[in-house]
Design an enzyme around this catalytic site. Structure first.
Site, mmCIF file in Angstrom:
data_model
loop_
_atom_site.group_PDB
_atom_site.id
_atom_site.type_symbol
_atom_site.label_atom_id
_atom_site.label_comp_id
_atom_site.label_asym_id
_atom_site.label_seq_id
_atom_site.Cartn_x
_atom_site.Cartn_y
_atom_site.Cartn_z
ATOM 1 N N ASP A 1 0.861 -1.177 0.000
ATOM 2 C CA ASP A 1 0.000 0.000 0.000
ATOM 3 C C ASP A 1 0.905 1.237 0.000
ATOM 4 O O ASP A 1 2.133 1.150 0.093
ATOM 5 C CB ASP A 1 -0.948 -0.040 1.225
ATOM 6 N N GLU B 1 -10.782 6.196 4.793
ATOM 7 C CA GLU B 1 -9.709 5.680 5.662
ATOM 8 C C GLU B 1 -9.763 6.224 7.078
ATOM 9 O O GLU B 1 -10.842 6.313 7.655
ATOM 10 C CB GLU B 1 -8.372 5.925 4.961
HETATM 11 O O1 LIG Z 1 -4.830 5.003 -3.547
HETATM 12 C C1 LIG Z 1 -3.914 3.953 -3.463
HETATM 13 C C2 LIG Z 1 -4.127 3.165 -2.166
HETATM 14 C C3 LIG Z 1 -5.451 2.419 -2.132
HETATM 15 O O2 LIG Z 1 -5.513 1.500 -3.217
HETATM 16 C C4 LIG Z 1 -5.560 1.656 -0.805
HETATM 17 O O3 LIG Z 1 -6.753 0.870 -0.741
HETATM 18 C C5 LIG Z 1 -5.584 2.599 0.384
HETATM 19 O O4 LIG Z 1 -5.279 1.894 1.571
HETATM 20 C C6 LIG Z 1 -4.671 3.769 0.172
HETATM 21 N N1 LIG Z 1 -4.392 4.700 1.057
HETATM 22 C C7 LIG Z 1 -3.631 5.626 0.440
HETATM 23 C C8 LIG Z 1 -3.120 6.798 1.125
HETATM 24 C C9 LIG Z 1 -3.041 6.784 2.525
HETATM 25 C C10 LIG Z 1 -2.559 7.901 3.200
HETATM 26 C C11 LIG Z 1 -2.162 9.038 2.492
HETATM 27 C C12 LIG Z 1 -2.266 9.044 1.095
HETATM 28 C C13 LIG Z 1 -2.741 7.927 0.411
HETATM 29 C C14 LIG Z 1 -3.413 5.243 -0.861
HETATM 30 N N2 LIG Z 1 -4.058 4.072 -1.005
#
Ligand SMILES: OC[C@@H]1[C@@H](O)[C@H](O)[C@@H](O)c2nc(-c3ccccc3)cn21
Length: 603
Positions: free
Chosen positions: A285, A491
């Site tokens: 990730d 998230e």
């Molecule tokens: O977008 C790409 C992936 C996505 O596919 C995943 O399911 C997800 O857990 C995710 N969190 C972030 C992310 C987390 C914190 C800051 C910036 C971006 C980026 N991503």
């Protein structure tokens, strides 16, 4: 063609072996490197032999860029990859988690929790196929979906990305993989990546493993369960995904009994790759390696070492690619990361790229543009909305059912924060990472749908917030439709311990229901606290989840063109003090149980 890997008729494994044998270390490590579009230039791709590019939520070529603009951007990157010595194409990944939701004008389907309420495996497959067309039209080759998390605690900020608390429902809904990738022939070997053709995209089962089971639903937290429970509840859906030939798996930020998944050799390699026979590749990730150490990003070289050695094949860096490449190169030269591990990772990545046909068709098929937001896809979205709504209450007593509503009523009130807000209706992961409010894309709000459904002589009064005069007025309203719910989130920003309906949702419903016969509609990514007056004073109550762009599906069922058929995919608690509350534990005392859902015929 002289070299085997360029021969489209050669077996995939022969092409993989031949290409791998020709690669230098920088070319191999480049394939393991995924960067974000904001740091991507043609020179970076060519000079660092970059294997993959992605965009994060809300990272567009420019605001409201059309699908063709996306295709121009991605084909530009691809051409930079094709001029490298070996001409290995990039694979471009995007979070198409409920339609191609980053892209303006794409069909936005209900989020997974609403799809779980449909229990309709074939519907989900058709949604996958439609999404694949719109994603390919934009130039992307890979969707970071399905999320097959088990929603074990609705305090989790990603509840709406899960299909259900119940593993069997998640297994059924994993048919999204066959929709996105196409259905493998029955003799297809279990665990081997599959992709049918140019109208399909590589899928990504995520987040391996136990992402939805963290203590108190804390995002990126710790899932404290026995190995048996981890396998039964959280691993099982991956078996269905592997059986469908899912080509990639994304590792989870979360931990299992204190062990971070991104550095857990037993789960990533011994379980997923060896025991379960997964032959595609594991992607990390976003900045997950930085999360392996305290403080964030410290001792990065060691984080690279423990995650790559644990079994991560491609790293979603996504910005510090030079640091990543330098550290991994150094680790290989010192032997701390064996070349055999690098070769295994690159072999898996190349296998997926060959299976995906990227060497034969590296550039976008522009004939797919007409599928984006097309009538057929919007009708499919409308069907999904119809089937996802759950009727929780219909009439104050069983004799007098309230729904379906009379579409020829003289005068109706439509009110509430969510009655006319397309952004709220779509939720997170739509246009922007966290989602937005307002007319963010092409679509139909609840209010639009109601106006289109009612008779010519029906007066529709709309107020975002019910005014005193409306509530006090004697002007007769036949009934009121009150739409409230959650504002978009994603998230960790969605982690929530109270689960109260925001923007005074409960009070708005109660104020209206005390004066006018009321249907309340809740837009949310999960069950929320329903206060007694809402339960007692409303005539009817519907859970709409996060339905997306095709709001007509809601009018279809509230006015009776179709009956409700949605069933709760998650237990509806009475109080958050009961959490976690899932149907498989004893002393189960929900407000509405898993599987609950009324319809207008039988009530
Ligand atoms: O977008 C790409 C992936 C996505 O596919 C995943 O399911 C997800 O857990 C995710 N969190 C972030 C992310 C987390 C914190 C800051 C910036 C971006 C980026 N991503």
């Amino acid at each position: 063609e002289s070299c085997v890997y360029k021969n489209r008729d050669a077996p995939v494994e022969a092409r993989v072996r031949d290409l791998l044998s020709r690669m230098t270390l920088p070319e191999k490590i480049g394939q393991m490197t995924q960067i974000e579009r904001v740091v991507t230039t043609h020179a970076v791709i060519t000079d660092f032999f970059i294997g993959s590019v992605l965009n994060g939520g809300g990272s567009w070529p420019f605001e409201d860029a059309k699908t063709s603009d996306w295709a121009d951007m991605i084909d530009g990157y691809q051409n930079a990859a094709l001029v490298t010595r070996l001409g290995i194409p990039i694979i471009y990944g995007i979070d198409a988690v409920h339609g191609n939701n980053n892209v303006y004008g794409a069909t936005i389907f209900p989020h997974n929790i609403g799809l779980g309420a449909t229990r309709d495996t074939d519907l989900i497959r058709r949604i996958g196929a439609a999404t694949a067309l719109e994603v390919r039209a934009s130039g992307a080759h890979w969707a970071f979906a399905p999320c097959v998390a088990a929603l074990r605690d609705p305090r989790w900020g990603r509840s709406y990305e899960s299909y259900s608390e119940d593993t069997n429902i998640i297994c059924e809904m994993s048919s999204l993989v066959s929709g996105l990738q196409g259905e493998p022939p029955k003799e297809h070997p279990n665990g081997y990546p599959f992709l049918a053709g140019r109208n399909n995209v590589v899928a990504c089962a995520k987040h391996f493993v136990g992402d939805g089971g963290t203590d108190k639903g804390v995002n990126e937290g710790n899932t404290i369960v026995s190995y048996e429970e981890l396998e039964k509840i959280h691993v099982t859906p991956y078996l269905n995904c592997l059986a469908q030939g899912v080509s990639t798996v994304m590792a989870s930020y979360s931990s299992w009994n204190g062990s971070k998944l991104h550095s857990d050799y037993f789960l990533l390699t011994e379980l997923l790759k060896q025991k379960l026979g997964f032959k595609g590749f594991i992607i990390s990730d976003w900045e997950a390696l930085e999360r392996l150490s305290e403080p964030f990003g410290s001792n990065y070289r060691n984080c690279v070492k423990i995650s790559v050695n644990a079994g991560v094949d491609m790293v979603m860096v996504p910005f510090k690619y030079e640091q990543f490449i330098k550290d991994l190169t150094d680790l290989v030269e010192t032997g701390e990361v064996p070349m055999s591990r690098i070769d295994d990772a690159v072999e898996r990545i190349l296998r997926v790229k060959f299976v995906a046909g990227l060497f034969e068709h590296p550039l976008t098929d522009r004939s797919l543009l007409s599928t984006v937001g097309c009538k057929k896809h919007r009708e499919l979205g409308r069907e999904a909305v119809r089937k996802s709504l759950v009727l929780l209450k219909n009439g104050k007593n069983s004799e007098k059912l309230f729904l379906p509503l009379d579409r020829n009523a003289k005068r109706i009130l439509v009110t509430g924060t969510h009655a006319d807000d397309l952004g709220y209706q779509c939720g997170g992961w739509t246009k922007a990472w966290f989602g937005l409010s307002g007319r963010i894309t092409i679509g139909t709000t609840l209010l639009d749908a109601i106006k289109a459904a009612v008779g010519d002589n029906t007066e529709v009064v709309y107020e975002k917030t019910p005014s005193e005069e409306t509530l006090a007025s004697e002007q007769g309203f036949s009934y009121a439709i009150v739409a409230v719910g959650e504002t978009p989130y994603a998230e960790t920003m969605g982690d929530n311990l109270e689960l109260k309906i925001p923007l005074n949702g409960n009070d708005i419903v109660t104020a209206v229901a005390e004066k006018i016969p009321t249907l309340a509609i809740l837009f949310s990514g999960r069950p929320m606290v329903l206060e007694p007056p809402v339960l007692e004073k409303t005539e009817a109550l519907v859970a709409a989840w996060l339905p997306g762009s095709e709001g007509q599906g809601m009018a279809d069922v509230i006015f009776g063109d179709y009956d409700f058929e949605g069933k709760l995919p998650v237990s509806w608690f009475k109080s958050v003090d009961q959490l976690p509350l899932t149907a498989d534990v004893n002393s189960y005392d929900p407000l509405f149980p898993l599987g609950f859902g009324l319809n207008c015929k039988t009530g």
